[in-house]
Design a protein around this motif. Sequence first.
Motif, PDB file in Angstrom:
ATOM      1  N   LEU A  20      96.551  -9.121  60.550  1.00 23.97           N
ATOM      2  CA  LEU A  20      96.038 -10.014  61.551  1.00 23.97           C
ATOM      3  C   LEU A  20      96.489  -9.238  62.838  1.00 23.97           C
ATOM      4  CD1 LEU A  20      94.974 -12.651  62.293  1.00 23.97           C
ATOM      5  CD2 LEU A  20      97.358 -13.647  62.119  1.00 23.97           C
ATOM      6  N   MET A  21      97.770  -8.880  62.901  1.00 22.54           N
ATOM      7  CA  MET A  21      98.088  -8.172  64.176  1.00 22.54           C
ATOM      8  C   MET A  21      97.395  -7.095  64.647  1.00 22.54           C
ATOM      9  SD  MET A  21     101.860  -6.243  65.031  1.00 22.54           S
ATOM     10  CE  MET A  21     101.415  -4.751  64.133  1.00 22.54           C
ATOM     11  N   ILE A  22      96.671  -6.111  63.523  1.00 24.51           N
ATOM     12  CA  ILE A  22      96.070  -5.176  63.903  1.00 24.51           C
ATOM     13  C   ILE A  22      94.676  -5.475  64.425  1.00 24.51           C
ATOM     14  CG2 ILE A  22      95.068  -2.936  62.617  1.00 24.51           C
ATOM     15  CD1 ILE A  22      97.576  -2.835  61.029  1.00 24.51           C
ATOM     16  N   TRP A  23      94.264  -6.464  63.658  1.00 27.30           N
ATOM     17  CA  TRP A  23      92.857  -7.051  64.000  1.00 27.30           C
ATOM     18  C   TRP A  23      92.792  -7.546  65.310  1.00 27.30           C
ATOM     19  CZ3 TRP A  23      91.847 -12.214  64.652  1.00 27.30           C
ATOM     20  CH2 TRP A  23      90.190 -12.312  65.301  1.00 27.30           C
ATOM     21  N   THR A  24      93.804  -8.311  65.761  1.00 30.09           N
ATOM     22  CA  THR A  24      93.908  -8.881  67.064  1.00 30.09           C
ATOM     23  C   THR A  24      94.020  -7.930  68.099  1.00 30.09           C
ATOM     24  OG1 THR A  24      95.154 -10.696  66.207  1.00 30.09           O
ATOM     25  CG2 THR A  24      95.370 -10.266  68.769  1.00 30.09           C
ATOM     26  N   LEU A  25      94.849  -6.694  67.873  1.00 27.71           N
ATOM     27  CA  LEU A  25      94.890  -5.531  68.778  1.00 27.71           C
ATOM     28  C   LEU A  25      93.354  -4.779  68.936  1.00 27.71           C
ATOM     29  CD1 LEU A  25      96.591  -3.615  70.611  1.00 27.71           C
ATOM     30  CD2 LEU A  25      96.727  -2.317  68.588  1.00 27.71           C
ATOM     31  N   VAL A  26      92.707  -4.542  67.856  1.00 27.36           N
ATOM     32  CA  VAL A  26      91.458  -3.973  67.670  1.00 27.36           C
ATOM     33  C   VAL A  26      90.593  -4.848  68.441  1.00 27.36           C
ATOM     34  CG1 VAL A  26      89.520  -3.533  66.146  1.00 27.36           C
ATOM     35  CG2 VAL A  26      91.791  -2.706  65.480  1.00 27.36           C
ATOM     36  N   THR A  27      90.398  -5.969  68.444  1.00 20.60           N
ATOM     37  CA  THR A  27      89.586  -6.997  69.088  1.00 20.60           C
ATOM     38  C   THR A  27      89.857  -6.795  70.645  1.00 20.60           C
ATOM     39  OG1 THR A  27      89.414  -8.396  67.249  1.00 20.60           O
ATOM     40  CG2 THR A  27      88.581  -9.584  69.327  1.00 20.60           C
ATOM     41  N   LEU A  28      90.840  -6.951  70.807  1.00 20.67           N
ATOM     42  CA  LEU A  28      91.448  -6.833  72.406  1.00 20.67           C
ATOM     43  C   LEU A  28      91.047  -5.613  73.064  1.00 20.67           C
ATOM     44  CD1 LEU A  28      94.806  -8.809  72.520  1.00 20.67           C
ATOM     45  CD2 LEU A  28      92.732  -9.624  73.442  1.00 20.67           C
ATOM     46  N   VAL A  29      91.322  -4.566  72.244  1.00 25.91           N
ATOM     47  CA  VAL A  29      90.920  -3.243  73.151  1.00 25.91           C
ATOM     48  C   VAL A  29      89.238  -2.997  72.952  1.00 25.91           C
ATOM     49  CG1 VAL A  29      90.966  -0.744  72.398  1.00 25.91           C
ATOM     50  CG2 VAL A  29      93.081  -2.187  72.144  1.00 25.91           C
ATOM     51  N   PHE A  30      88.892  -3.772  71.909  1.00 26.02           N
ATOM     52  CA  PHE A  30      87.291  -3.387  72.111  1.00 26.02           C
ATOM     53  C   PHE A  30      86.700  -4.194  73.315  1.00 26.02           C
ATOM     54  CE2 PHE A  30      83.003  -4.729  71.010  1.00 26.02           C
ATOM     55  CZ  PHE A  30      82.324  -3.818  70.395  1.00 26.02           C
ATOM     56  N   PHE A  31      86.878  -5.413  73.364  1.00 25.95           N
ATOM     57  CA  PHE A  31      86.464  -6.197  74.523  1.00 25.95           C
ATOM     58  C   PHE A  31      87.014  -5.761  75.997  1.00 25.95           C
ATOM     59  CE2 PHE A  31      85.375  -9.053  70.852  1.00 25.95           C
ATOM     60  CZ  PHE A  31      84.167  -9.008  70.835  1.00 25.95           C
ATOM     61  N   LEU A  32      88.133  -5.420  76.096  1.00 30.57           N
ATOM     62  CA  LEU A  32      88.761  -5.075  77.471  1.00 30.57           C
ATOM     63  C   LEU A  32      88.187  -3.714  77.897  1.00 30.57           C
ATOM     64  CD1 LEU A  32      92.725  -5.862  76.894  1.00 30.57           C
ATOM     65  CD2 LEU A  32      90.910  -6.966  78.284  1.00 30.57           C
ATOM     66  N   LEU A  33      87.824  -2.823  76.828  1.00 25.89           N
ATOM     67  CA  LEU A  33      87.179  -1.450  77.369  1.00 25.89           C
ATOM     68  C   LEU A  33      85.977  -1.697  77.674  1.00 25.89           C
ATOM     69  CD1 LEU A  33      88.019   1.002  74.610  1.00 25.89           C
ATOM     70  CD2 LEU A  33      88.682   1.236  76.769  1.00 25.89           C
ATOM     71  N   ARG A  34      84.879  -2.613  77.322  1.00 24.22           N
ATOM     72  CA  ARG A  34      83.670  -2.993  77.659  1.00 24.22           C
ATOM     73  C   ARG A  34      83.691  -3.822  78.925  1.00 24.22           C
ATOM     74  NH1 ARG A  34      84.465  -1.153  73.011  1.00 24.22           N
ATOM     75  NH2 ARG A  34      82.646   0.151  71.959  1.00 24.22           N
ATOM     76  N   ALA A  35      84.860  -4.488  79.178  1.00 27.29           N
ATOM     77  CA  ALA A  35      84.738  -5.357  80.304  1.00 27.29           C
ATOM     78  C   ALA A  35      85.326  -4.535  81.651  1.00 27.29           C
ATOM     79  CB  ALA A  35      85.842  -6.305  80.196  1.00 27.29           C
ATOM     80  N   THR A  36      85.890  -3.522  81.465  1.00 27.38           N
ATOM     81  CA  THR A  36      86.124  -2.656  82.682  1.00 27.38           C
ATOM     82  C   THR A  36      84.992  -2.013  83.370  1.00 27.38           C
ATOM     83  OG1 THR A  36      86.715  -0.903  80.929  1.00 27.38           O
ATOM     84  CG2 THR A  36      88.622  -2.128  81.796  1.00 27.38           C
ATOM     85  N   PRO A  37      85.162  -1.947  84.738  1.00 28.11           N
ATOM     86  CA  PRO A  37      83.785  -1.202  85.345  1.00 28.11           C
ATOM     87  C   PRO A  37      83.728   0.164  84.639  1.00 28.11           C
ATOM     88  CG  PRO A  37      85.284  -2.123  86.936  1.00 28.11           C
ATOM     89  CD  PRO A  37      86.180  -2.057  85.342  1.00 28.11           C
ATOM     90  N   GLY A  38      82.454   0.809  84.899  1.00 28.93           N
ATOM     91  CA  GLY A  38      82.122   2.184  84.404  1.00 28.93           C
ATOM     92  C   GLY A  38      81.316   2.302  83.161  1.00 28.93           C
ATOM     93  N   ASP A  39      80.591   3.297  82.988  1.00 24.78           N
ATOM     94  CA  ASP A  39      79.844   3.462  81.789  1.00 24.78           C
ATOM     95  C   ASP A  39      79.887   4.974  81.261  1.00 24.78           C
ATOM     96  OD1 ASP A  39      77.432   3.824  79.981  1.00 24.78           O
ATOM     97  OD2 ASP A  39      75.968   3.266  81.507  1.00 24.78           O
ATOM     98  N   PRO A  40      80.298   4.938  79.871  1.00 27.12           N
ATOM     99  CA  PRO A  40      80.368   6.242  79.278  1.00 27.12           C
ATOM    100  C   PRO A  40      79.275   7.133  79.258  1.00 27.12           C
ATOM    101  CG  PRO A  40      80.426   4.435  77.582  1.00 27.12           C
ATOM    102  CD  PRO A  40      80.373   3.867  78.889  1.00 27.12           C
ATOM    103  N   VAL A  41      78.109   6.755  79.351  1.00 32.64           N
ATOM    104  CA  VAL A  41      77.007   7.367  79.390  1.00 32.64           C
ATOM    105  C   VAL A  41      76.984   8.498  80.902  1.00 32.64           C
ATOM    106  CG1 VAL A  41      74.552   7.296  79.752  1.00 32.64           C
ATOM    107  CG2 VAL A  41      75.751   5.878  77.938  1.00 32.64           C
ATOM    108  N   ASP A  42      77.343   7.660  81.776  1.00 36.07           N
ATOM    109  CA  ASP A  42      77.485   8.364  83.190  1.00 36.07           C
ATOM    110  C   ASP A  42      78.413   9.424  82.940  1.00 36.07           C
ATOM    111  OD1 ASP A  42      75.422   6.788  84.429  1.00 36.07           O
ATOM    112  OD2 ASP A  42      76.814   5.490  85.147  1.00 36.07           O
ATOM    113  N   VAL A  43      79.461   9.290  82.255  1.00 36.33           N
ATOM    114  CA  VAL A  43      80.559  10.427  82.160  1.00 36.33           C
ATOM    115  C   VAL A  43      80.033  11.664  81.295  1.00 36.33           C
ATOM    116  CG1 VAL A  43      82.878  10.666  81.237  1.00 36.33           C
ATOM    117  CG2 VAL A  43      82.610   8.663  82.350  1.00 36.33           C
ATOM    118  N   VAL A  44      79.321  11.189  80.281  1.00 33.65           N
ATOM    119  CA  VAL A  44      78.753  12.222  79.237  1.00 33.65           C
ATOM    120  C   VAL A  44      77.522  13.018  80.168  1.00 33.65           C
ATOM    121  CG1 VAL A  44      77.332  12.660  77.169  1.00 33.65           C
ATOM    122  CG2 VAL A  44      79.432  10.876  77.300  1.00 33.65           C
TER     123      VAL A  44
END
Length: 341
Positions: A20-44
Amino acid sequence: MSRSTALFYYVLSRLMLAPLMIWTLVTLVFFLLRATPGDPVDVVLGGRAPESAKVALRARLGLDEPLWAQYFNYIGDLLHLDLGTSLTSQGQSVWQIIQLYFPATVELTVFSMVVSVLVGVSIGALAASRPNTALDAGGRLFGIVTYAVPMYWFGMILQLIFAVELRWFPIGTRFPLAMAPPQGPTGLYVVDSLLSINLVQFFTSLYYLTLPSLTLGILLSGIFERIVRVNLKQTLKADYVEAARARGIPEVRIVVAHALKNALIPVVTVLGLTIASLLGGAVLTEVTFSWPGLANRLYEAIEFRDYPVVQGILVFFAVIVAIASIAIDILNAYIDPRIRY
């Protein structure tokens, strides 16, 4: 309820909470990464790449799908132990990155832990054995300062003094570029050099490891200093300690052989929590010293918005912290029956 049954149910409850702890962390990291500005496609591809190329890459990476679909696809991959492939490392899998960079972080973490325990326990025991003296005040000051000083600032100061001015230690690498690094099954330079019986490589590895591990270890030693000082002061007031003094046992023997053992019991709990602090501190330490570890690689992945690498390394760290936490809880429950009832 018997001791073995109580211990079994306690261990089972801790094992059920870990996913449960690992799933909570995975979920938070997943959505926080995508909520931050920037596009990985532009980096690539770069900001000036044709829009058609960007659309094609988003489709290939699955970034054009709805967010909920991306999330469930990622969870499905995790259940199959697939951490994904780096967006910026020419198709290198996250598992390959972990295998390549994690040994350097392990070496830094282990040696920093040794430094923090030795320094913290020694200063805490010395301060507690001399209450209301300059040593006691110095121990309290040491604990406060090491807790408050920023990791990156302390690392840069030590580099300026011992590497730049005095030239006692190197910076910016794990092993000299002019020498072949140790080769072995573990990837740990200290261990592999011992396995190959190469003392030159062994002492060189220790030499390059000294300054980063001292930086991280000294700052974390304040945690152990405070715990040992407070608990040892209370233990030294116990009846059995007074009885030992009445029998004429030397004070040093009372502190080391009798009181310190009981005062170190809370240190076992803190060891598990310190692993998380070490991994967090390793990020700042590795970046400051350009140490080629997994934490430094995580920093680079965050900078370049490499979603799979960031998520994979954080999940890997989360599993390590969860395993360490469970192991420490089980050990505490075995030592102290009050915890499992």
